[in-house]
Design a protein around this motif. Structure first.
Motif, short mmCIF file in Angstrom:
data_model
loop_
_atom_site.label_atom_id
_atom_site.label_comp_id
_atom_site.label_asym_id
_atom_site.label_seq_id
_atom_site.Cartn_x
_atom_site.Cartn_y
_atom_site.Cartn_z
N GLU B 24 -22.20 11.82 40.65
CA GLU B 24 -20.87 12.32 40.34
C GLU B 24 -20.87 12.76 38.89
OE1 GLU B 24 -17.86 9.30 40.86
OE2 GLU B 24 -16.31 10.59 39.99
N TYR B 34 -18.57 13.00 31.98
CA TYR B 34 -18.84 11.71 32.62
C TYR B 34 -19.91 11.90 33.70
CZ TYR B 34 -18.06 8.04 36.13
OH TYR B 34 -18.23 7.03 37.05
N ARG B 36 -22.08 9.63 36.86
CA ARG B 36 -22.45 8.41 37.58
C ARG B 36 -23.77 8.70 38.28
NH1 ARG B 36 -21.47 6.58 42.58
NH2 ARG B 36 -19.92 8.20 42.97
N SER B 66 -21.81 2.66 30.29
CA SER B 66 -20.35 2.50 30.42
C SER B 66 -19.94 1.53 31.51
CB SER B 66 -19.72 3.86 30.77
OG SER B 66 -19.04 4.39 29.67
N ASN B 67 -20.83 1.24 32.46
CA ASN B 67 -20.43 0.37 33.57
C ASN B 67 -20.78 -1.08 33.27
OD1 ASN B 67 -23.05 1.67 33.93
ND2 ASN B 67 -23.28 0.37 35.73
N THR B 74 -26.44 1.42 39.81
CA THR B 74 -25.61 2.52 39.32
C THR B 74 -25.62 2.54 37.80
OG1 THR B 74 -24.14 2.36 41.22
CG2 THR B 74 -23.21 3.35 39.25
N GLU B 76 -23.24 4.44 34.74
CA GLU B 76 -22.18 5.36 34.32
C GLU B 76 -22.31 5.60 32.83
OE1 GLU B 76 -18.12 4.69 36.45
OE2 GLU B 76 -19.10 2.74 36.33
N SER B 132 -17.89 -1.00 29.32
CA SER B 132 -18.81 -1.90 30.03
C SER B 132 -18.37 -3.35 29.85
CB SER B 132 -20.25 -1.71 29.55
OG SER B 132 -20.39 -2.09 28.19
N TYR B 161 -11.80 8.41 30.01
CA TYR B 161 -11.50 7.32 30.96
C TYR B 161 -9.99 7.13 31.15
CZ TYR B 161 -16.35 5.85 31.44
OH TYR B 161 -17.69 5.80 31.74
#
Lengths: 353, 282
Positions: B24, B34, B36, B66-67, B74, B76, B132, B161
């Motif tokens: 994404e 951004y 993903r 970021s996650n 995953t 991000e 995160s 975000y």
């Protein structure tokens, strides 16, 4: 340790013999005054007496100026096959002076720290060092004794120490024993006595002297972060980075891709970088954490005499070879910078008491 | 010549990126995109760590994760268009592949925040790494005291975000303050001002509050002054610093702040441990 004695002629004969089988690099005259490590061939004139530190230090044989770390080859859209660089050519660096021997040992520490660097160590383990102990300062600039590198032996395979008109040949490692086995040398029963004679024959003091012991410099430098001397010593500086490039303990690098014209393949490389260059500490968006040349100069000095020795619990990272001062276009000498800071510190302490 | 101790060739692992596929991608702002990505296995990261992102032919750049940590394979991240590599990344979308190595660095330790009031101060893109940790805290909301987020950016168009900030505000158990330096004639329901301004109004309990902050270099000293004014000591403040790492493993020298390496010793630091470093902040 196995020790031998031989005259210089037989030592050079031995080096030629080694060079017939293995790439051997030896400091050879280049132009009227300069030297560089060049590959020994039949025409090479090998001698030890005349020497000045090579412009580029022999650490370039372990961390080349531009080093491929892997190749990439596109095998599909966005898909790449990566092939790490493997370098297994055996090489011998001979006639390496103690300042450079210490620098190589310091690089061993740096590249072993944390994640052991495979690219450095595949070269390092395939490199044999034959050191040569200096009987006299190479010129009026050297301050190796003061920097603590003059008697460096750690990391060497074979050490050659001139004693009178002969040389003491000592094999420090198994590899050194294998190398010296082919020499036409006489046995030496009392190497300690020979070493003592070498020390007795050496001038004292040996070369220029820093105004404070190197182990006191971290504390002294720490007291003078804001000294006007940093500005004074950088006034002539072009931020060209020559001091970094010739330094045997400067190892900072940039990572760059060198790509084929169609972009389908190429190499990821490490290339020497220099903390004196303007944008070395710049981040995305343009913020530069050492925009002032005096801040960069101070960073370089503190790396050599404070930051890195504290980080690696080693001696000073400046080995006193004086290459940076010798090569600086405008004659800026780290030896003078440090001594001025020390003098200033001593004067301030004297005034306070 | 065969020598004792000679090197035996072996697979050389360091610096080799693995391939990750973009699932994404979305432009958050005109210059922040951004992504993903799906990975072969979970990153195994801590909040505040970073990865080195590769585009073969252009090189690598350090990018914040970021996650939150977890079992999902995953990654991000938000990438600002700030150079040739990131410019090309901005043209990438779902299905495209990038090179990845990491995670690197020393991230946040959730144990420093558990049971405390937690204040996040994010300037601009600084929300990307802090997310995160914010997500990790919100996932375990019951184990913390007050949770507060101050998020500021230059104009409404620069906010990243946005759906997350809205969702966190709607929960009711997280205080969200959104600010812009300048509303620039755009619709804006949040406040106008600098991220330092709401701090006093939060009526922080100095004994209970722990702060995590990340933003542009110029932001830190002003926020630290304001926090000191609120009685919050440097040992309760965690800063996430930005430097341009080239290697990520403490060798290349680019991220050195005085005698420490941002890539290994940081990028997250307890402020009291680096307050003496002259080159840490602008």
């Amino acid at each position: 340790m196995i020790s031998y004695l031989a005259d210089e002629r037989r030592v050079i004969q031995w080096i030629r013999h080694l060079a017939a089988e293995t790439p051997v690099f030896f400091p050879m005259p280049h132009g009227k005054v300069n030297f560089r490590f060049e590959r020994v061939d039949e025409a090479s004139e090998l001698q030890f007496a005349r020497y000045r530190p090579t412009i580029i230090a022999p650490n370039s044989f372990l961390t080349p100026t531009k080093e491929e770390i892997f190749k990439y080859q596109r095998v599909g859209p966005g898909r790449y096959e990566l092939t790490p660089a493997v370098e297994t050519t055996f090489q011998i660096l001979a006639g390496v002076r103690p300042c450079d021997l210490k620098a190589i040992k310091l690089m061993d520490d740096v590249f072993a720290d944390g994640e052991r660097d495979p690219y450095y160590f595949q070269r390092r383990t395939n490199t044999s060092l034959i050191g040569y102990a200096c009987p006299a300062p190479c010129d009026e600039m050297a301050y190796c004794e003061s920097a603590g590198s003059l008697d460096w032996r750690d990391g060497v395979d074979v050490m050659l120490t001139p004693v009178g008109d002969r040389m003491l040949i000592q094999a420090y490692t198994e590899r050194g024993e294998a190398l010296t086995a082919s020499g036409d040398f006489d046995p030496c029963d009392d190497p300690d006595a020979e070493l003592q004679r070498h020390l007795d024959e050496r001038p004292k003091p040996f070369g220029r002297q820093l105004h404070a012991p190197v182990d006191e410099l971290p504390a002294i430098l720490e007291r003078h972060w804001d000294s006007p001397l940093w500005d004074q010593h950088v006034e002539r500086c072009f931020s060209c980075g020559t001091c970094n490039l010739v330094c045997p303990t400067c190892y900072c690098f940039d990572v760059k891709d060198v790509s084929a014209l169609d972009g389908s393949s190429g190499s990821r490389t490490r290339q020497w970088d220099a903390c004196m260059l303007t944008t070395f500490a710049t981040v995305a968006g343009g913020h530069n954490f050492r925009a002032d040349p005096a801040a960069r100069q101070r960073h370089r000095v503190k790396r050599k005499f404070q930051y890195l020795n504290e980080r690696y619990d080693s001696g000073a990272f400046c080995v006193g070879c004086a290459r940076c001062g010798r090569q600086c276009t405008t004659g800026i000498d780290i030896f003078d910078i440090v001594n001025d800071i020390v003098d200033h510190d001593r004067a301030a302490a004297g005034g306070a008491s | 010549m065969t020598m004792p101790g000679a090197f035996e060739p072996s697979p050389v692992a360091n610096y080799l990126p693995t391939t990750a596929i973009i699932e994404e991608a979305e432009n958050f702002t005109a210059r922040d995109r951004y992504f993903r990505l799906s990975l072969e296995r979970p990153l195994g990261h801590r909040p505040g760590q970073f990865v080195m992102v590769s585009v073969f032919g252009l090189g690598e750049a350090p990018i914040s994760i970021s996650n939150p940590p977890g079992d999902a394979p995953t990654l991000e991240m938000v990438i600002r268009n700030a150079g040739s590599l990131t410019q090309v990344l901005h043209s990438y979308g779902p299905g495209d592949a990038i090179g990845l190595r990491g995670p690197y660095g020393h991230g946040f330790d959730l144990h420093d925040f558990l049971g405390r009031d937690v204040l996040f101060i994010c300037g601009g893109l600084g929300l990307a790494p802090l997310r995160s940790l914010i997500r990790a805290v919100i996932d375990r909301r019951g184990e913390f005291g007050r949770v507060m987020v101050i998020s500021g950016c230059r104009t409404p168009a620069e906010e990243i975000y946005r759906p997350d900030l809205t969702a966190w505000a709607e929960r009711g158990d997280v205080d969200i303050v959104r600010l812009v330096d300048n509303a620039a004639n755009m619709p804006w329901k949040g406040r106008v001002g600098l991220v330092t301004e709401p701090i006093a109004g939060l009526k922080l309990d100095p004994a209970e509050t722990v702060v995590a902050m990340c933003g542009p270099p110029v932001m830190y000293k002003f926020v630290l002054l304001e926090l000191a004014g609120a009685g919050i000591n440097g040992d309760r403040v965690f800063v996430d610093l930005e430097r341009r790492m080239r290697c990520g493993v403490g060798k290349c020298g680019h991220c050195q702040i005085n005698d420490i390496y941002c890539c290994q010793d940081g990028p997250v630091f307890r402020f009291s441990e680096i307050a003496h470093l002259k080159e840490a902040f602008l």
